[in-house]
Design an enzyme around this catalytic site. Sequence first.
Site, PDB file in Angstrom:
ATOM      1  N   PRO A   2       0.838  -1.215   0.000  1.00  0.00           N
ATOM      2  CA  PRO A   2       0.000   0.000   0.000  1.00  0.00           C
ATOM      3  C   PRO A   2       0.869   1.259   0.000  1.00  0.00           C
ATOM      4  O   PRO A   2       1.850   1.340   0.721  1.00  0.00           O
ATOM      5  CB  PRO A   2      -0.783  -0.113   1.309  1.00  0.00           C
ATOM      6  CG  PRO A   2      -0.746  -1.553   1.670  1.00  0.00           C
ATOM      7  CD  PRO A   2       0.545  -2.094   1.124  1.00  0.00           C
ATOM      8  N   GLU A   3       0.497   2.225  -0.838  1.00  0.00           N
ATOM      9  CA  GLU A   3       1.238   3.480  -0.936  1.00  0.00           C
ATOM     10  C   GLU A   3       0.435   4.582  -0.231  1.00  0.00           C
ATOM     11  O   GLU A   3      -0.563   4.302   0.436  1.00  0.00           O
ATOM     12  CB  GLU A   3       1.486   3.817  -2.418  1.00  0.00           C
ATOM     13  CG  GLU A   3       2.244   2.704  -3.140  1.00  0.00           C
ATOM     14  CD  GLU A   3       2.521   3.020  -4.612  1.00  0.00           C
ATOM     15  OE1 GLU A   3       2.636   4.201  -4.976  1.00  0.00           O
ATOM     16  OE2 GLU A   3       2.601   2.063  -5.398  1.00  0.00           O
TER      17      GLU A   3
END
Length: 274
Positions: A2-3
């Site tokens: 996840p960014e």
Amino acid sequence: MPELPEVETIVRDLRPELLGRRLVSARLSHDDVLRGVSRRTLRAGLKGQTVTAVTRRAKHAVIATETRRLVVQPGMTGSLMVHRHDLTAAERRYAVLRVALDDGGTLVYRDVRRLGTLLWLDERGWRGYDSSLGPEPLDPTFTPRALRQILAGSRAAVKKVLMDQRAIAGVGNIYANEALFAAGVDPSKPANAVTAPATGRLHRHLVRILEAAIASQGTTFRDYRTGTGEAGNFQLELLVYGREGEPCRRCGTTLSGTHSIDARITVFCHRCQS
Ligand SMILES: [Zn+2]
């Protein structure tokens, strides 16, 4: 993994569930996700604390208590959620951290492959962690000029610099690919050779894409889920990531995929990006 937009989505979902809640007890199924803290210290430390803030820094969720901060970096298969019911067997199965809340809820960090990490930082540890990270791209201080200074300081490929957490926080492979395509910048170009106009475009598109991705609750390719267990929607708007071999949406040229810039897949249009 996840960014920024995915972790921001998780944090926004969790904040109303956790703010002001007292942590009654904590259980940990495995300690291989812990960094710099023992299972015993984390469990004892969380117990009795009240949550004072729920924020994001880079790709990490930060749950602040009166004395310390729990920093969660969800791995590729990690999710953070507050459950309002008794956990099902499936939910318990990969629940690495379970924290009982004073209102009956349970904060669960679930991670099938346990690629995520948990930190438990005092003020000094937090300052060290925070100062090791670059500026937040959605902070008003992150101006085109600031990006220009960052790029000017490196001969590495511009895509590598965008993904370097010490240079800019929160941007990973998906959003680096997308921003470079939107800006028409070749991902392999040395950062210090990106022109001022191209840097301006890169800044504008990076900020725009990150904000649009947050509005769509992030990108779900495989495992990512929001803080309420939903899939994100931004994968529907990706123009290059995951599309190697398909036609460029702008010019129709077949998009190229390469691993030569970094270990990750870079997807680009050799006609539109220079
Ligand atoms: Zn093209």
